[in-house]
Scaffold this motif. Structure first.
Motif, PDB file in Angstrom:
ATOM      1  N   HIS A  19      -6.245  12.699  13.391  1.00 50.37           N
ATOM      2  CA  HIS A  19      -7.497  13.334  13.040  1.00 50.37           C
ATOM      3  C   HIS A  19      -7.610  13.665  11.565  1.00 50.37           C
ATOM      4  O   HIS A  19      -8.645  13.428  10.932  1.00 50.37           O
ATOM      5  CB  HIS A  19      -7.677  14.607  13.886  1.00 50.37           C
ATOM      6  CG  HIS A  19      -9.086  15.099  13.857  1.00 50.37           C
ATOM      7  ND1 HIS A  19      -9.469  16.151  13.086  1.00 50.37           N
ATOM      8  CD2 HIS A  19     -10.197  14.626  14.457  1.00 50.37           C
ATOM      9  CE1 HIS A  19     -10.767  16.342  13.231  1.00 50.37           C
ATOM     10  NE2 HIS A  19     -11.232  15.439  14.053  1.00 50.37           N
ATOM     11  N   SER A  20      -6.513  14.186  10.998  1.00 48.37           N
ATOM     12  CA  SER A  20      -6.577  14.590   9.597  1.00 48.37           C
ATOM     13  C   SER A  20      -6.866  13.402   8.689  1.00 48.37           C
ATOM     14  O   SER A  20      -7.400  13.542   7.602  1.00 48.37           O
ATOM     15  CB  SER A  20      -5.261  15.228   9.179  1.00 48.37           C
ATOM     16  OG  SER A  20      -4.236  14.270   9.318  1.00 48.37           O
ATOM     17  N   GLU A  21      -6.505  12.196   9.161  1.00 50.68           N
ATOM     18  CA  GLU A  21      -6.706  11.024   8.323  1.00 50.68           C
ATOM     19  C   GLU A  21      -8.134  10.528   8.373  1.00 50.68           C
ATOM     20  O   GLU A  21      -8.519   9.633   7.642  1.00 50.68           O
ATOM     21  CB  GLU A  21      -5.760   9.913   8.756  1.00 50.68           C
ATOM     22  CG  GLU A  21      -4.333  10.245   8.448  1.00 50.68           C
ATOM     23  CD  GLU A  21      -3.430   9.046   8.595  1.00 50.68           C
ATOM     24  OE1 GLU A  21      -3.796   8.106   9.305  1.00 50.68           O
ATOM     25  OE2 GLU A  21      -2.358   9.075   7.982  1.00 50.68           O
ATOM     26  N   ARG A  22      -8.935  11.079   9.288  1.00 49.94           N
ATOM     27  CA  ARG A  22     -10.309  10.615   9.360  1.00 49.94           C
ATOM     28  C   ARG A  22     -11.199  11.412   8.420  1.00 49.94           C
ATOM     29  O   ARG A  22     -12.391  11.238   8.372  1.00 49.94           O
ATOM     30  CB  ARG A  22     -10.823  10.721  10.795  1.00 49.94           C
ATOM     31  CG  ARG A  22     -10.305   9.574  11.652  1.00 49.94           C
ATOM     32  CD  ARG A  22     -10.895   9.636  13.022  1.00 49.94           C
ATOM     33  NE  ARG A  22      -9.897  10.046  13.987  1.00 49.94           N
ATOM     34  CZ  ARG A  22     -10.168  10.776  15.055  1.00 49.94           C
ATOM     35  NH1 ARG A  22     -11.377  11.193  15.291  1.00 49.94           N
ATOM     36  NH2 ARG A  22      -9.204  11.108  15.876  1.00 49.94           N
ATOM     37  N   LEU A  30     -12.720   6.377  -5.727  1.00 50.59           N
ATOM     38  CA  LEU A  30     -11.553   5.507  -5.677  1.00 50.59           C
ATOM     39  C   LEU A  30     -10.319   6.295  -6.087  1.00 50.59           C
ATOM     40  O   LEU A  30     -10.397   7.172  -6.942  1.00 50.59           O
ATOM     41  CB  LEU A  30     -11.738   4.316  -6.614  1.00 50.59           C
ATOM     42  CG  LEU A  30     -12.627   3.220  -6.055  1.00 50.59           C
ATOM     43  CD1 LEU A  30     -12.884   2.171  -7.118  1.00 50.59           C
ATOM     44  CD2 LEU A  30     -11.999   2.574  -4.839  1.00 50.59           C
ATOM     45  N   PRO A  31      -9.181   5.996  -5.483  1.00 53.93           N
ATOM     46  CA  PRO A  31      -7.956   6.715  -5.839  1.00 53.93           C
ATOM     47  C   PRO A  31      -7.593   6.471  -7.301  1.00 53.93           C
ATOM     48  O   PRO A  31      -7.950   5.431  -7.857  1.00 53.93           O
ATOM     49  CB  PRO A  31      -6.897   6.084  -4.934  1.00 53.93           C
ATOM     50  CG  PRO A  31      -7.612   5.234  -3.975  1.00 53.93           C
ATOM     51  CD  PRO A  31      -8.966   4.973  -4.482  1.00 53.93           C
ATOM     52  N   ILE A 101      -9.199   1.214   3.488  1.00 52.79           N
ATOM     53  CA  ILE A 101      -9.053   0.339   2.320  1.00 52.79           C
ATOM     54  C   ILE A 101      -8.772   1.172   1.072  1.00 52.79           C
ATOM     55  O   ILE A 101      -8.014   0.768   0.192  1.00 52.79           O
ATOM     56  CB  ILE A 101     -10.254  -0.620   2.115  1.00 52.79           C
ATOM     57  CG1 ILE A 101      -9.811  -1.756   1.162  1.00 52.79           C
ATOM     58  CG2 ILE A 101     -11.484   0.072   1.574  1.00 52.79           C
ATOM     59  CD1 ILE A 101     -10.730  -2.935   1.059  1.00 52.79           C
ATOM     60  N   LEU A 102      -9.329   2.384   1.009  1.00 47.40           N
ATOM     61  CA  LEU A 102      -9.032   3.251  -0.139  1.00 47.40           C
ATOM     62  C   LEU A 102      -7.554   3.648  -0.127  1.00 47.40           C
ATOM     63  O   LEU A 102      -6.888   3.683  -1.158  1.00 47.40           O
ATOM     64  CB  LEU A 102      -9.931   4.489  -0.111  1.00 47.40           C
ATOM     65  CG  LEU A 102     -11.418   4.198  -0.362  1.00 47.40           C
ATOM     66  CD1 LEU A 102     -12.253   5.452  -0.151  1.00 47.40           C
ATOM     67  CD2 LEU A 102     -11.642   3.656  -1.770  1.00 47.40           C
ATOM     68  N   SER A 103      -7.060   3.910   1.070  1.00 47.29           N
ATOM     69  CA  SER A 103      -5.646   4.257   1.201  1.00 47.29           C
ATOM     70  C   SER A 103      -4.781   3.052   0.809  1.00 47.29           C
ATOM     71  O   SER A 103      -3.762   3.182   0.118  1.00 47.29           O
ATOM     72  CB  SER A 103      -5.391   4.687   2.648  1.00 47.29           C
ATOM     73  OG  SER A 103      -4.042   4.685   2.923  1.00 47.29           O
ATOM     74  N   GLU A 104      -5.205   1.866   1.238  1.00 48.83           N
ATOM     75  CA  GLU A 104      -4.458   0.647   0.905  1.00 48.83           C
ATOM     76  C   GLU A 104      -4.418   0.435  -0.612  1.00 48.83           C
ATOM     77  O   GLU A 104      -3.377   0.094  -1.176  1.00 48.83           O
ATOM     78  CB  GLU A 104      -5.104  -0.553   1.603  1.00 48.83           C
ATOM     79  CG  GLU A 104      -4.357  -1.844   1.353  1.00 48.83           C
ATOM     80  CD  GLU A 104      -4.697  -2.949   2.349  1.00 48.83           C
ATOM     81  OE1 GLU A 104      -5.720  -2.837   3.064  1.00 48.83           O
ATOM     82  OE2 GLU A 104      -3.933  -3.933   2.393  1.00 48.83           O
ATOM     83  N   ASP A 198      -0.999  -5.604   4.052  1.00 48.49           N
ATOM     84  CA  ASP A 198      -1.851  -4.817   4.945  1.00 48.49           C
ATOM     85  C   ASP A 198      -1.356  -3.372   5.111  1.00 48.49           C
ATOM     86  O   ASP A 198      -0.672  -3.029   6.071  1.00 48.49           O
ATOM     87  CB  ASP A 198      -2.003  -5.508   6.313  1.00 48.49           C
ATOM     88  CG  ASP A 198      -3.201  -4.926   7.064  1.00 48.49           C
ATOM     89  OD1 ASP A 198      -3.808  -3.958   6.573  1.00 48.49           O
ATOM     90  OD2 ASP A 198      -3.523  -5.435   8.156  1.00 48.49           O
ATOM     91  N   PHE A 199      -1.763  -2.553   4.166  1.00 44.42           N
ATOM     92  CA  PHE A 199      -1.336  -1.152   4.153  1.00 44.42           C
ATOM     93  C   PHE A 199      -2.421  -0.214   4.678  1.00 44.42           C
ATOM     94  O   PHE A 199      -2.444   0.963   4.341  1.00 44.42           O
ATOM     95  CB  PHE A 199      -0.910  -0.755   2.731  1.00 44.42           C
ATOM     96  CG  PHE A 199       0.339  -1.470   2.287  1.00 44.42           C
ATOM     97  CD1 PHE A 199       1.577  -0.896   2.483  1.00 44.42           C
ATOM     98  CD2 PHE A 199       0.272  -2.732   1.730  1.00 44.42           C
ATOM     99  CE1 PHE A 199       2.741  -1.559   2.107  1.00 44.42           C
ATOM    100  CE2 PHE A 199       1.423  -3.407   1.345  1.00 44.42           C
ATOM    101  CZ  PHE A 199       2.661  -2.812   1.544  1.00 44.42           C
ATOM    102  N   GLY A 200      -3.324  -0.764   5.500  1.00 48.38           N
ATOM    103  CA  GLY A 200      -4.464   0.022   5.986  1.00 48.38           C
ATOM    104  C   GLY A 200      -4.073   1.290   6.738  1.00 48.38           C
ATOM    105  O   GLY A 200      -4.771   2.287   6.664  1.00 48.38           O
ATOM    106  N   VAL A 201      -2.983   1.249   7.501  1.00 47.05           N
ATOM    107  CA  VAL A 201      -2.591   2.452   8.255  1.00 47.05           C
ATOM    108  C   VAL A 201      -1.290   3.050   7.713  1.00 47.05           C
ATOM    109  O   VAL A 201      -0.655   3.865   8.369  1.00 47.05           O
ATOM    110  CB  VAL A 201      -2.469   2.178   9.779  1.00 47.05           C
ATOM    111  CG1 VAL A 201      -3.794   1.769  10.371  1.00 47.05           C
ATOM    112  CG2 VAL A 201      -1.396   1.149  10.077  1.00 47.05           C
TER     113      VAL A 201
END
Ligand SMILES: Nc1ncnc2c1ncn2[C@@H]1O[C@H](COP(=O)(O)OP(=O)(O)OP(=O)(O)O)[C@@H](O)[C@H]1O
Length: 326
Positions: A19-22, A30-31, A101-104, A198-201
Motif C-alpha cells: 500500500h505504501s508504494e501506491r 522525476l527522481p 517507471i519512476l522508481s525504475e 526491469d526494475f519496476g517492482v
C-alpha cells in the motif's frame, strides 16, 4: 544445440505493490538524477558522453515487447544510427505503472555495472509519456531463448550465473533488491552478455535489513519466506537480498532443465499447488549426472531457510563460478 519445444507461459503475477508504494499519486516529479540529464523536456543526455539526445533525434524501428502499462521499442538515433531500446509508459496509464517507471528510473540512475542494463537517459515527455532510453540487447530475454528451444549446457549456465551474480552483488551493495528476478527479466546480446533488467517492482532499502513484506513480482519465483515469513524468514520479516538469490537459483535451474523446475514440462501452473510446493515441498534439484559444483551452487541458492542461503558475494567465490571470465 537447439531443440524446438512447445512451452507453456508462466504468468503468475501478484501485481499490486504494497500500500505504501501506491502513494503518492501521479503527478510525480522525476527522481533526482546522477546522470547528466538536461532539464529540458523531451531532451536527454547520455551518461557516458555529453551528447544530448532529444525525442526528435530518434525514430521508432519496431516494438520489442509490452510490459506492465508500457511498451518497449527498438529505436534508432537518426544521425549516428546507434540503436537503443526505449521503454515508454503512456501518459494516461494507471498511476501504479507510472509510479513503477519512476522508481525504475531512480534505480537505474544508481547503477553502473556491465551486468545491469544501462540507462542512457530519460525522455521526460515524449508526447505526454515518460520514456527510458536504454542500451539495446539484441537477443532479447533468456525466457525467449528458452522458449525458442535453446538448451543451456552446464558451462553456459555457469557463464550466465557469473554475470547475474555480479549484477546482484552490484545491486545489493547499493541496497537495491530486484524482487522480480526471472528469465524474462534477464536480457541477452549477441556476445552472450547477460544483464539484469526491469526494475519496476524493485526496492531501495533504507536500512540494511528493512522489513520487506510486499507481495510484488512473479509468484512462481518467490522464495518460501515471502509466502511464509514466520517459518522461513527472520523474525517474521524477510530478507529481500536472500529472496533475490532464491529467484536466481530457480532461474538457473529453469535454463538447464528447459522448463519451470517446480512443474513437469507442459503442466499448467496452479497458484495454490505451486505455493504449497514452494513452502512445504523440497526445493527442486538437478539430475544426478550434473557436476557436484553445479549441484552445490544450486543448493546454496535454494536453501529454504533464508539465513542459510548464500549471498551474492559468497556465491562469487563458489567453485562453480571459478574459471569463468567476466
Ligand atoms: N533493453 C532492451 N533491449 C532489448 N529488448 C528489451 C529491452 N528492454 C525490454 N526489452 C523487451 O521488451 C519486453 C518488455 O519489457 P518490460 O521490461 O517492459 O516488461 P516485462 O519484463 O516483459 O514485463 P513486466 O513489466 O510486466 O514485468 C521484454 O520482454 C523484452 O523482450
Amino acid at each position: 544445440m537447439a531443440l524446438v519445444k512447445d512451452r507453456r507461459q508462466l504468468n503468475l503475477r501478484l501485481p499490486l505493490p504494497e500500500h505504501s508504494e501506491r502513494r503518492p499519486r501521479f503527478p510525480l516529479p522525476l527522481p533526482p538524477s546522477s546522470l547528466s540529464t538536461t532539464a529540458t523536456t523531451n531532451t536527454t543526455t547520455t551518461a557516458s558522453t555529453t551528447t544530448t539526445i532529444t525525442a526528435a533525434d530518434i525514430e521508432k524501428v519496431q516494438v520489442l515487447g509490452h510490459g506492465n502499462g508500457g511498451t518497449v521499442y527498438k529505436v534508432r538515433h537518426k544521425r549516428t544510427s546507434a540503436t537503443y531500446a526505449l521503454k515508454v509508459v503512456h501518459g494516461d496509464s494507471d498511476p501504479v505503472n507510472r509510479r513503477q517507471i519512476l522508481s525504475e528510473i531512480s534505480i537505474l540512475r544508481r547503477t553502473d555495472s556491465p551486468y545491469v542494463v544501462k540507462c542512457h537517459g530519460v525522455l521526460e515527455k515524449w508526447g505526454g509519456d515518460i520514456a527510458i532510453l536504454m542500451e539495446f540487447m539484441d537477443k532479447g530475454t533468456l525466457e525467449s531463448l528458452v522458449k525458442s528451444g535453446v538448451l543451456f549446457s552446464e558451462q553456459m549456465v555457469a557463464k550466465i550465473a557469473y554475470q547475474v551474480v555480479q549484477g546482484l552483488e552490484h545491486l545489493h551493495a547499493r541496497k537495491i533488491i530486484h524482487r522480480d528476478l526471472k528469465p524474462s527479466n534477464l536480457l541477452v546480446n549477441e556476445q552472450m552478455q547477460v544483464k539484469i533488467a526491469d526494475f519496476g517492482v524493485s526496492k531501495i532499502m533504507c536500512r540494511t535489513l528493512d522489513p520487506c513484506n510486499s507481495y510484488v513480482g512473479t509468484c512462481a519465483y518467490m522464495s518460501p519466506e515471502r509466502f511464509d515469513p514466520d517459518t522461513y524468514g527472520n523474525d517474521g520479516t524477510y530478507n529481500g537480498y536472500a529472496s533475490d538469490i532464491w529467484s536466481l537459483g530457480l532461474t538457473l535451474l529453469e535454463l538447464y532443465m528447459g522448463h519451470f523446475p517446480y512443474l513437469p514440462e507442459g503442466q499448467r501452473p496452479d497458484w495454490a499447488t505451486l505455493m504449497c510446493a514452494i513452502c512445504f515441498g523440497e526445493p527442486p534439484s538437478l539430475p544426478e549426472y550434473v557436476s557436484k559444483e553445479f549441484r552445490s551452487f544450486i543448493g546454496c541458492c535454494l536453501q529454504k531457510d533464508s539465513s542459510k542461503r548464500w549471498t551474492a558475494t559468497q556465491l562469487l567465490s563458489h567453485p562453480f563460478l571459478q574459471n569463468i571470465k567476466g
